[in-house]
Design a protein around this motif. Structure first.
Motif, mmCIF file in Angstrom:
data_model
loop_
_atom_site.group_PDB
_atom_site.id
_atom_site.type_symbol
_atom_site.label_atom_id
_atom_site.label_comp_id
_atom_site.label_asym_id
_atom_site.label_seq_id
_atom_site.Cartn_x
_atom_site.Cartn_y
_atom_site.Cartn_z
ATOM 1 N N ASP A 1 0.904 -1.173 0.051
ATOM 2 C CA ASP A 1 0.034 -0.087 -0.047
ATOM 3 C C ASP A 1 1.016 1.411 -0.135
ATOM 4 O OD1 ASP A 1 -2.446 -1.407 -0.091
ATOM 5 O OD2 ASP A 1 -2.567 -1.343 1.959
ATOM 6 N N THR A 2 1.210 1.682 -1.140
ATOM 7 C CA THR A 2 2.210 2.844 -1.355
ATOM 8 C C THR A 2 2.061 3.588 -2.370
ATOM 9 O OG1 THR A 2 3.583 1.239 -3.103
ATOM 10 C CG2 THR A 2 4.055 0.942 -0.737
ATOM 11 N N THR A 3 2.608 4.685 -2.705
ATOM 12 C CA THR A 3 2.340 5.922 -3.690
ATOM 13 C C THR A 3 3.664 6.609 -4.028
ATOM 14 O OG1 THR A 3 0.481 7.550 -3.997
ATOM 15 C CG2 THR A 3 1.902 7.579 -1.826
ATOM 16 N N ALA A 4 3.548 6.995 -5.067
ATOM 17 C CA ALA A 4 4.490 8.102 -5.669
ATOM 18 C C ALA A 4 3.976 9.309 -5.428
ATOM 19 C CB ALA A 4 4.910 7.732 -7.068
ATOM 20 N N LEU A 5 4.574 10.399 -5.006
ATOM 21 C CA LEU A 5 4.267 11.658 -4.848
ATOM 22 C C LEU A 5 4.565 12.781 -6.016
ATOM 23 C CD1 LEU A 5 5.242 12.201 -0.883
ATOM 24 C CD2 LEU A 5 3.025 11.275 -1.908
ATOM 25 N N SER A 6 3.606 13.573 -6.238
ATOM 26 C CA SER A 6 3.988 14.643 -7.190
ATOM 27 C C SER A 6 5.120 15.510 -6.473
ATOM 28 C CB SER A 6 2.797 15.237 -7.626
ATOM 29 O OG SER A 6 2.132 16.071 -6.379
ATOM 30 N N THR A 7 5.684 16.383 -7.279
ATOM 31 C CA THR A 7 6.776 17.418 -6.684
ATOM 32 C C THR A 7 6.303 18.128 -5.645
ATOM 33 O OG1 THR A 7 7.511 17.834 -8.947
ATOM 34 C CG2 THR A 7 8.110 19.284 -7.488
ATOM 35 N N ALA A 8 4.774 18.430 -5.529
ATOM 36 C CA ALA A 8 4.373 19.257 -4.353
ATOM 37 C C ALA A 8 4.676 18.769 -2.979
ATOM 38 C CB ALA A 8 2.930 19.660 -4.746
ATOM 39 N N LEU A 9 4.474 17.253 -3.018
ATOM 40 C CA LEU A 9 4.675 16.492 -1.735
ATOM 41 C C LEU A 9 6.004 15.975 -1.511
ATOM 42 C CD1 LEU A 9 1.083 14.974 -1.319
ATOM 43 C CD2 LEU A 9 1.997 16.925 -0.186
ATOM 44 N N PHE A 10 6.524 15.536 -2.622
ATOM 45 C CA PHE A 10 7.895 14.903 -2.494
ATOM 46 C C PHE A 10 8.922 15.556 -2.056
ATOM 47 C CE2 PHE A 10 11.826 12.715 -4.575
ATOM 48 C CZ PHE A 10 11.712 11.524 -4.198
ATOM 49 N N ASN A 11 9.032 16.733 -2.310
ATOM 50 C CA ASN A 11 9.987 17.723 -1.510
ATOM 51 C C ASN A 11 11.487 17.284 -1.750
ATOM 52 O OD1 ASN A 11 10.747 20.049 -0.326
ATOM 53 N ND2 ASN A 11 10.273 19.183 1.810
ATOM 54 N N ASP A 12 11.732 16.691 -2.990
ATOM 55 C CA ASP A 12 13.307 16.355 -3.113
ATOM 56 C C ASP A 12 13.657 15.360 -2.212
ATOM 57 O OD1 ASP A 12 13.903 18.143 -5.192
ATOM 58 O OD2 ASP A 12 14.328 19.813 -3.489
ATOM 59 N N GLY A 13 12.796 14.437 -1.932
ATOM 60 C CA GLY A 13 12.973 13.111 -1.162
ATOM 61 C C GLY A 13 12.763 13.366 0.307
ATOM 62 N N ALA A 14 12.342 14.515 0.712
ATOM 63 C CA ALA A 14 12.026 14.936 2.147
ATOM 64 C C ALA A 14 10.653 14.274 2.555
ATOM 65 C CB ALA A 14 12.000 16.328 2.543
ATOM 66 N N GLY A 15 9.848 13.808 1.703
ATOM 67 C CA GLY A 15 8.417 13.382 2.040
ATOM 68 C C GLY A 15 8.702 11.703 1.745
ATOM 69 N N CYS A 16 9.752 11.289 1.543
ATOM 70 C CA CYS A 16 9.902 9.715 1.569
ATOM 71 C C CYS A 16 9.643 9.191 3.122
ATOM 72 C CB CYS A 16 11.420 9.252 1.411
ATOM 73 S SG CYS A 16 11.604 9.505 -0.465
ATOM 74 N N GLY A 17 8.827 8.232 2.986
ATOM 75 C CA GLY A 17 8.346 7.322 4.080
ATOM 76 C C GLY A 17 6.965 7.990 4.944
ATOM 77 N N GLU A 18 6.513 9.206 4.324
ATOM 78 C CA GLU A 18 5.311 9.796 5.151
ATOM 79 C C GLU A 18 4.005 9.025 4.779
ATOM 80 O OE1 GLU A 18 6.851 14.300 4.953
ATOM 81 O OE2 GLU A 18 5.079 13.794 3.794
ATOM 82 N N PRO B 1 3.794 20.371 -11.349
ATOM 83 C CA PRO B 1 3.750 21.316 -10.379
ATOM 84 C C PRO B 1 2.577 22.413 -10.680
ATOM 85 C CG PRO B 1 6.132 20.826 -10.759
ATOM 86 C CD PRO B 1 5.220 20.276 -11.755
ATOM 87 N N PRO B 2 1.973 23.004 -9.780
ATOM 88 C CA PRO B 2 1.987 22.636 -8.224
ATOM 89 C C PRO B 2 0.866 21.516 -7.767
ATOM 90 C CG PRO B 2 0.609 24.699 -8.795
ATOM 91 C CD PRO B 2 1.152 24.083 -10.099
ATOM 92 N N ARG B 3 0.523 21.092 -8.965
ATOM 93 C CA ARG B 3 -0.636 20.018 -8.731
ATOM 94 C C ARG B 3 -0.283 18.986 -7.458
ATOM 95 N NH1 ARG B 3 -4.754 18.248 -12.685
ATOM 96 N NH2 ARG B 3 -5.934 16.132 -11.763
ATOM 97 N N TYR C 1 5.824 17.839 -18.641
ATOM 98 C CA TYR C 1 5.575 19.125 -19.166
ATOM 99 C C TYR C 1 4.968 18.868 -20.487
ATOM 100 C CZ TYR C 1 7.739 20.660 -14.901
ATOM 101 O OH TYR C 1 7.907 21.085 -13.548
ATOM 102 N N ALA C 2 4.956 17.730 -21.408
ATOM 103 C CA ALA C 2 4.563 17.739 -22.660
ATOM 104 C C ALA C 2 2.883 17.713 -22.519
ATOM 105 C CB ALA C 2 4.946 16.602 -23.386
ATOM 106 N N LEU C 3 2.361 17.402 -21.525
ATOM 107 C CA LEU C 3 1.044 17.511 -21.358
ATOM 108 C C LEU C 3 0.472 18.454 -20.247
ATOM 109 C CD1 LEU C 3 0.774 13.421 -21.033
ATOM 110 C CD2 LEU C 3 0.036 14.642 -23.053
ATOM 111 N N SER C 4 -0.800 18.873 -20.391
ATOM 112 C CA SER C 4 -1.278 20.019 -19.456
ATOM 113 C C SER C 4 -1.631 19.384 -18.461
ATOM 114 C CB SER C 4 -2.418 20.501 -20.224
ATOM 115 O OG SER C 4 -3.636 19.585 -20.378
ATOM 116 N N ASN C 5 -1.611 20.111 -17.321
ATOM 117 C CA ASN C 5 -2.046 19.662 -16.045
ATOM 118 C C ASN C 5 -3.554 18.983 -15.626
ATOM 119 O OD1 ASN C 5 0.242 21.277 -15.529
ATOM 120 N ND2 ASN C 5 -0.404 22.214 -13.754
ATOM 121 N N ASP C 6 -4.265 19.338 -16.502
ATOM 122 C CA ASP C 6 -5.445 18.756 -16.284
ATOM 123 C C ASP C 6 -5.769 17.703 -17.590
ATOM 124 O OD1 ASP C 6 -5.772 20.418 -18.462
ATOM 125 O OD2 ASP C 6 -7.535 21.418 -17.856
ATOM 126 N N ASP C 7 -4.759 17.000 -18.066
ATOM 127 C CA ASP C 7 -4.807 16.047 -19.035
ATOM 128 C C ASP C 7 -3.585 15.416 -19.415
ATOM 129 O OD1 ASP C 7 -5.982 14.802 -21.381
ATOM 130 O OD2 ASP C 7 -5.481 16.388 -22.807
#
Length: 258
Positions: free
Chosen positions: A65-82, A127-129, A115-121
């Motif tokens: 039961d794991t997840t990958a985080l978008s940039t907004a939460l990953f925080n350059d690795g500081a979000g690992c383990g949350e 970021p910042p999604r 970045y080749a695709l729009s944030n909603d498609d």
């Protein structure tokens, strides 16, 4: 004067009450909106490894039961383990959300921007999604497979782990990479220091993901670690590594964050 003091005390209590609704364990635990997709296949084989460096998620104590985080939460690795409680927003999507279903997931990977695709498609992790790319096993506990992407409510929660914190030492002489896994409580690490039996405390720096770097010469010394999690808790793991250690070994402690 007494009236001013009373007013100040009352204001302070109101602030504490407000913070108590927003913060748990030193981190923001309020419920917020995001979206979620899935990856890794029905057996979650594709989720192993990842940008946090945990490798085999079973042996690292993170299960499936794991997840990958978008940039907004990953925080350059500081979000690992949350850890996050994810609930499909049934009011927003009654077709693909399972009503009342939720799952607690651990952050073990990074969902990179496209970045080749729009944030909603298709650029869901741009970021910042805020977006969760969950293991398929976890995602299907809250959503219908055919939906692909669902609206969710997420909340940061305390991580519950079995056994103690683990330390894996990789790298080479004068370049020790210390991977810290199976971290309870806030789940993520704010700082790490190492001490050899013949040296003083040395602060480590985050190299990547959950890997911390030391440039000391630690060979032939028993090692102790001081770990501070992102909620401010600090534990000292005294002489957790014996002097006969070698690169590639993992050492399990009897201590845990809560």
């Amino acid at each position: 004067m007494e009236r001013k003091v009373a007013v100040l005390i009352e204001l302070a209590m109101l602030v504490l009450l407000f913070l108590g609704n927003k913060v748990e364990g030193g981190y923001d635990s309020s419920v917020k909106s995001a979206t979620a997709t899935f990856y890794g296949g029905s057996d979650a084989a594709g989720t192993m490894g990842g940008a946090c460096g945990y490798g085999d998620l079973y042996s690292a104590g993170y299960d499936l039961d794991t997840t990958a985080l978008s940039t907004a939460l990953f925080n350059d690795g500081a979000g690992c383990g949350e850890c996050y409680k994810i609930t499909c927003d049934y009011n927003a999507d009654r077709k693909y959300c399972l009503p009342g279903a939720s799952v607690i997931v651990t952050a073990t990977n990074f969902c990179p921007p496209n970045y080749a695709l729009s944030n909603d498609d298709g650029g869901w992790c741009n970021p910042p999604r805020v977006h969760f790319d969950m293991s398929q096993i976890a995602w299907q506990k809250i959503g219908v497979y055919q939906g692909g992407i669902i609206p969710v409510q997420y909340q940061r929660v305390s991580c519950s782990k079995q056994g103690g914190v683990r330390f894996t030492i990789n790298g080479r002489n004068y370049f020790e990479l210390i991977l810290v896994t199976n971290v309870g409580g806030s789940g993520s690490i704010q700082s790490l220091s190492v001490k050899g039996s013949s040296s003083g405390w040395m602060a480590c720096s985050r190299n990547w993901g959950a890997n911390w770097q030391s440039n000391g010469f630690l060979n032939g010394q028993s090692l102790s670690f001081s770990v501070t999690t992102t909620d401010g808790q600090t534990l000292i793991f005294q002489d957790i590594v014996p002097s006969v250690w070698y690169f590639g070994q993992t050492f399990t402690s009897s201590l845990q964050f809560y």
